[in-house]
Design an enzyme around this catalytic site. Structure first.
Site, PDB file in Angstrom:
ATOM      1  N   CYS A   1      -9.559  22.685 -24.346  1.00  0.00           N
ATOM      2  CA  CYS A   1     -10.648  23.082 -25.263  1.00  0.00           C
ATOM      3  C   CYS A   1     -10.825  21.918 -26.237  1.00  0.00           C
ATOM      4  O   CYS A   1      -9.948  21.691 -27.076  1.00  0.00           O
ATOM      5  CB  CYS A   1     -10.265  24.364 -26.002  1.00  0.00           C
ATOM      6  SG  CYS A   1     -11.463  24.872 -27.247  1.00  0.00           S
TER       7      CYS A   1
ATOM      8  N   CYS B   1     -19.134  22.630 -27.802  1.00  0.00           N
ATOM      9  CA  CYS B   1     -18.129  22.506 -26.751  1.00  0.00           C
ATOM     10  C   CYS B   1     -17.759  21.030 -26.653  1.00  0.00           C
ATOM     11  O   CYS B   1     -18.582  20.218 -26.223  1.00  0.00           O
ATOM     12  CB  CYS B   1     -18.694  23.026 -25.430  1.00  0.00           C
ATOM     13  SG  CYS B   1     -17.516  22.937 -24.072  1.00  0.00           S
TER      14      CYS B   1
HETATM   15  N1  LIG Z   1     -15.241  29.065 -25.992  1.00  0.00           N
HETATM   16  C1  LIG Z   1     -15.764  28.261 -27.113  1.00  0.00           C
HETATM   17  C2  LIG Z   1     -16.835  27.281 -26.615  1.00  0.00           C
HETATM   18  C3  LIG Z   1     -16.269  26.235 -25.675  1.00  0.00           C
HETATM   19  C4  LIG Z   1     -15.292  25.348 -26.371  1.00  0.00           C
HETATM   20  C5  LIG Z   1     -14.429  24.483 -25.483  1.00  0.00           C
HETATM   21  N2  LIG Z   1     -14.625  24.617 -24.070  1.00  0.00           N
HETATM   22  C6  LIG Z   1     -14.514  23.034 -25.912  1.00  0.00           C
HETATM   23  O1  LIG Z   1     -14.319  22.138 -25.066  1.00  0.00           O
HETATM   24  O2  LIG Z   1     -14.727  22.804 -27.130  1.00  0.00           O
HETATM   25  C7  LIG Z   1     -16.379  29.204 -28.149  1.00  0.00           C
HETATM   26  O3  LIG Z   1     -16.788  30.311 -27.795  1.00  0.00           O
HETATM   27  O4  LIG Z   1     -16.468  28.759 -29.317  1.00  0.00           O
END
Ligand SMILES: N[C@H](CCC[C@H](N)C(=O)O)C(=O)O
Length: 282
Positions: free
Chosen positions: A220, A80
């Site tokens: 993200c 993340c």
């Molecule tokens: N939902 C993403 C994880 C969080 C990624 C995102 N919140 C970031 O800041 O990279 C997944 O299942 O791969």
């Protein structure tokens, strides 16, 4: 009661727990409760800090803090990008790393990630080497009529991404209230984060994202790295490039150099408190 903090990076928000000896029973139900924006604290995910020695799959320095990331639905993700900045901020703010620390190594399921607190207060994270798949996939939104469908680039940033390039600026018109559909399904057997990108200027784009395990989020971090890597691959072959990615929750910067990526952006801790959730039997 368990102490928690609440933080965000460009409005991608997280509940943070510090659990050095891996004593908290963080079930999927507990994560869903913590992330519930009405019945719980609210967040896109949970960041649990545990000493890496307690993480079986970790083979590095056992004394490092390991970021146990969970999506709001309880699912585990490998990495993340916004979360690791907030995680680093919390370690420093809480004195969980030696005073004066400006660079901290953090264990993650995607490997070691080094976070550096910059003089301007932003945090820069070495995000490893994004990997672009040769084959493209198709992404469609069934919500619209006629159905909208696009080609997308698959990019692995430790977690899976599919990047859709929208020539025009119809980003705001996309209905992301329901999950986009990707084909072939076997391209992402464990699900995928899907980014939609439109041009703003030179090396400057705008992005919306439907996150695996969450839904549409305001940002993200790994997604912005995937976007920069996919766009750099479309353009002229430069050894180094820096991209500004605007997301609904703010802006981050992605630098690509000889195949490696760095993500730079804000990280805020906005609250602290105590919370209780049923510790079901293991
Ligand atoms: N939902 C993403 C994880 C969080 C990624 C995102 N919140 C970031 O800041 O990279 C997944 O299942 O791969």
């Amino acid at each position: 009661m368990v102490s928690f903090a609440k933080g965000h990076g460009t409005k991608n928000d997280f509940v943070l727990l510090v659990d050095p000896d891996d004593e908290l029973l963080l079930t999927d139900a507990a994560v869903r409760f913590l992330c519930d924006r009405r019945g719980g604290i609210g967040g896109d995910g949970v960041l649990r800090a545990v000493r890496a020695r307690h993480v079986p799959e970790w083979s590095g320095d056992p004394d490092l803090w390991f970021m146990d990331y969970r999506n709001a639905d309880g699912s585990i993700a490998e990495m993340c990008g916004n979360g690791v900045r907030v995680f680093a901020r919390h370690l420093v703010a809480e004195g969980l790393v030696p005073a004066g620390t400006t660079t901290v190594g953090i264990g993650t399921r995607a490997g070691l990630r080094e976070a550096e607190v910059l003089p301007d207060g932003r945090i820069r994270v070495a995000m490893g080497r994004p990997r672009l798949a040769a084959a493209e996939v198709e992404v469609s939104l069934a919500a619209g009529v006629p159905e909208q469908r696009w080609r997308a680039r698959a990019v692995d940033v430790g977690n899976p991404h599919a990047v859709v390039w929208l020539e025009g600026d119809d980003l705001d018109g996309l209905d992301l209230t329901r999950p986009p559909v990707w084909t072939p399904r076997e391209a992402f057997p464990d699900g995928v984060n899907i980014e939609f990108v439109a041009p703003v200027g030179d090396h400057h784009v705008r992005m919306r994202v439907f996150e695996r395990g969450v839904g549409e989020t305001a940002s993200c971090g790994t997604g912005t790295v995937a976007v920069a890597a996919a766009l750099a691959d479309r353009g002229e072959n430069q050894s180094e490039s820096t991209w500004r990615v605007d997301v609904p929750g703010g802006s981050v910067e992605v630098t690509l150099r000889d195949g490696d990526a760095w993500l730079t952006g804000p990280a805020e801790i906005v609250a602290r408190g105590d919370v209780a959730w049923p510790q079901e039997e293991a």
